[in-house]
Design an enzyme around this catalytic site. Structure first.
Site, PDB file in Angstrom:
ATOM      1  N   SER A   1     -13.499 -23.784  26.861  1.00 21.63           N
ATOM      2  CA  SER A   1     -14.636 -22.909  26.613  1.00 21.63           C
ATOM      3  C   SER A   1     -15.774 -23.700  25.980  1.00 21.63           C
ATOM      4  O   SER A   1     -16.202 -24.711  26.528  1.00 21.63           O
ATOM      5  CB  SER A   1     -14.183 -21.726  25.747  1.00 21.63           C
ATOM      6  OG  SER A   1     -15.136 -20.703  25.754  1.00 21.63           O
TER       7      SER A   1
ATOM      8  N   ASP B   1     -13.396 -15.631  35.605  1.00 26.80           N
ATOM      9  CA  ASP B   1     -13.530 -15.805  34.166  1.00 26.80           C
ATOM     10  C   ASP B   1     -14.775 -15.055  33.684  1.00 26.80           C
ATOM     11  O   ASP B   1     -15.884 -15.363  34.111  1.00 26.80           O
ATOM     12  CB  ASP B   1     -13.668 -17.302  33.861  1.00 26.80           C
ATOM     13  CG  ASP B   1     -13.717 -17.610  32.372  1.00 26.80           C
ATOM     14  OD1 ASP B   1     -14.018 -16.709  31.576  1.00 26.80           O
ATOM     15  OD2 ASP B   1     -13.463 -18.778  32.020  1.00 26.80           O
TER      16      ASP B   1
ATOM     17  N   HIS C   1      -9.757 -15.922  30.971  1.00 27.75           N
ATOM     18  CA  HIS C   1     -10.458 -17.087  30.443  1.00 27.75           C
ATOM     19  C   HIS C   1      -9.460 -18.218  30.206  1.00 27.75           C
ATOM     20  O   HIS C   1      -8.391 -17.978  29.664  1.00 27.75           O
ATOM     21  CB  HIS C   1     -11.142 -16.680  29.132  1.00 27.75           C
ATOM     22  CG  HIS C   1     -12.072 -17.692  28.565  1.00 27.75           C
ATOM     23  ND1 HIS C   1     -12.907 -18.451  29.336  1.00 27.75           N
ATOM     24  CD2 HIS C   1     -12.311 -18.057  27.276  1.00 27.75           C
ATOM     25  CE1 HIS C   1     -13.633 -19.239  28.548  1.00 27.75           C
ATOM     26  NE2 HIS C   1     -13.280 -19.020  27.297  1.00 27.75           N
TER      27      HIS C   1
END
Length: 532
Positions: free
Chosen positions: A239, A472, A500
């Site tokens: 991320s 995502d 995610h």
């Protein structure tokens, strides 16, 4: 959580419904890299300025980890010192960086594998100390796993704004006359709320608040790479952690070893566009959830189609702001709480079932407690009201330094018009009435460090691997594709699925490919997109 979605939702939904002792004399004479001796010249750039060379010459003292770290007995912890201002390293107090290392289980480790789980503001220390199982047994065998808290975060020199009660007020507080306030009054209240929070962060953090930007963290990471004795960086970023990784590739291409960026962010996307992209993908995920729910046997929604269920969801949000139902702990249930609960559940398909339970309790028993639990899980708040980290304090501080600040009223209105078009929860106010931009950063007490967003190229770097999940909601697929295109030597791996972070889904195709690359450096059909 990636980047600005929580920050934006908090501002928009609330307003819409309302000293140092460095061993600078000599360099470390022997540095270890997986059992082999490495010449310091291979670790530290020859042209490094003397005032920075002192930092690179410090020796880490690894020892037992703190009792509250959650790490097992084999883990080792240390603290490194970095200059507060990398451009003026002889000024200001040094920054402390907390590290944890899980030694490799194999006899011939290749060196260190650094990792950051995202945020910004998430603890890389806690991730490696407490989520050791995220990494496969093959990675644990081949690498010392190293996590650190970036500057501003957790156990490192940290952003400090408010205590638990103060964070409750920031996230959940509403004035007594909330339901009767006009949109203009709600906006005025939210601006004042943002100003108070920024002032508290400045008072609690001091000078450090202006130096928690990602570019400074990238320089910290290169320092840590050298201090563990690795000529090149091996890194697994998740991320927002990919933001750190991509910028490292761009700034230190000659030091890039094997780097995985899973759930990649695109550094060229402006803050408003980040929000638009994320809210569009979250809306898609919510629709997938609603479809799954209404096809199931115990869905609390009365709708028979996704479109009807969306209307029900929006009506729940509107009703929440009119009724202002109180949770058992006295907190007021608003559309902001609802939205955060829904978004929290979209990060992983396995949590959809809990969102269904939450809606069932709320709609059939007037009980918002599970919706609060979902929102609390996102913020890291336990049932006793304690926040487990300073993540969302650091989140705001880092974001406000990393993005150009947009204050043009015309662009802000255009942004809100687009946001209303893509969001699953459009504002009850008309776009013409809205002048809500990034209220937190517009009222932040220190200036941004970024005037223009630039692409990453990493010219001359070794090949890296960018990983993406097709659906995502937090880091949309197009961001990963853009980063893979920007970098001169990158391969894209796309995983067909929801949620995610692809590696976390335990898909054999994904994980074996990532592991093989990190362990061997090999990429099949490098340059072409691989699909799983």
């Amino acid at each position: 959580m990636n980047r600005r979605s929580a920050q934006r939702l908090l501002a928009a939904t609330t307003a819409a419904v309302a000293a140092i002792s460095l061993s600078g004399c000599t360099l470390i004479q022997t540095l270890q890299n997986g059992g082999g001796q490495v010449d310091p010249a291979e670790i530290i750039d020859a042209d490094l300025a003397p005032e920075l060379r002192e930092y690179y010459a410090q020796e880490l003292e690894w020892g037992p980890c703190p009792d509250d770290s959650g790490a097992d007995k084999k883990a080792e912890c240390a603290t490194a010192l970095a200059p507060m201002d990398w451009d003026n390293p002889d000024q200001g107090e040094p920054v402390e960086l907390a590290l944890v290392r899980q030694p490799a289980t194999g006899d011939n480790p290749q060196g260190s594998l650094f990792s950051n789980p995202g945020g910004p503001g998430a603890s890389g220390f806690d991730f490696v100390a407490q989520s050791y199982g995220f990494f496969s047994s093959d990675l644990r065998e081949n690498f010392d796993l190293v996590g650190w808290d970036p500057r501003g975060v957790g156990r490192s020199s940290a952003v400090q704004c408010r205590d638990d009660a103060g964070m409750d007020e920031y996230f959940y507080g509403v004035p007594d006359n909330y339901a009767q306030m006009t949109p203009e009054q709600q906006l005025e209240w939210t601006v004042a709320k943002s100003q108070r929070f920024g002032a508290d962060c400045m008072a609690g953090t001091g000078e450090l608040l202006g130096y928690v930007d990602t570019n400074s963290t990238v320089h910290d990471l290169d320092l840590l790479r050298a201090l563990v004795g690795d000529p090149k960086l091996f890194y697994f970023g998740l991320s927002y952690g990919t933001d750190i990784g991509a910028k490292y590739i761009d700034q230190f291409p000659e030091r890039v070893g094997r780097v995985v960026l899973d759930g990649a962010t695109d550094p060229t996307v402006p803050g408003f566009e980040v929000v638009i992209d994320q809210q569009e993908k979250f809306a898609d995920s919510v629709r997938s959830y609603l479809q799954d729910c209404i096809e199931g046997p115990e869905c609390p929604f009365q709708a028979s189609t996704v479109e009807e269920a969306e209307k029900e969801l929006r009506q729940i949000a509107e009703d929440a702001d009119e009724t202002l139902m109180k949770n058992a702990d006295g907190r007021v249930f608003t559309s902001s709480v609802l939205q955060m609960a829904v978004i929290a559940a979209m990060y992983d398909q396995s949590t959809w079932q809990y969102l269904t339970i939450a809606f069932d309790q709320y709609l059939n028993a007037n009980d918002p407690s599970t919706l609060f639990l979902l929102a609390d899980s996102y913020y890291g708040r336990d049932p006793q009201g304690h926040y487990d980290s300073n993540m969302f304090q650091a989140f705001t501080a880092i974001n406000c330094l990393d993005y150009p600040r947009e204050t043009d009223p015309a662009k802000i209105k255009a942004f809100n018009q687009r946001l209303n078009q893509v969001s699953i929860f459009p504002s009850a106010s008309t776009p013409e009435e809205m002048e809500i931009g990034d209220l937190a950063c517009e009222n932040w007490p220190v200036d941004t460090k970024v005037d223009k967003l630039e692409p990453v190229t990493g010219a001359g770097a070794d090949p890296v691997l960018v990983v993406a999940t097709t659906n995502d909601p937090a880091t949309p697929l197009k961001w990963a594709r853009a980063v893979a295109e920007q970098l001169e030597s990158a391969q894209l791996l796309e995983y067909e699925g929801e949620g995610h972070i692809a590696y976390d889904e335990q898909d054999q195709c994904v994980n074996s490919y990532v592991d093989n690359y990190l362990i061997t450096g090999e990429l099949e059909d490098a340059g072409e997109t691989k699909h799983c």
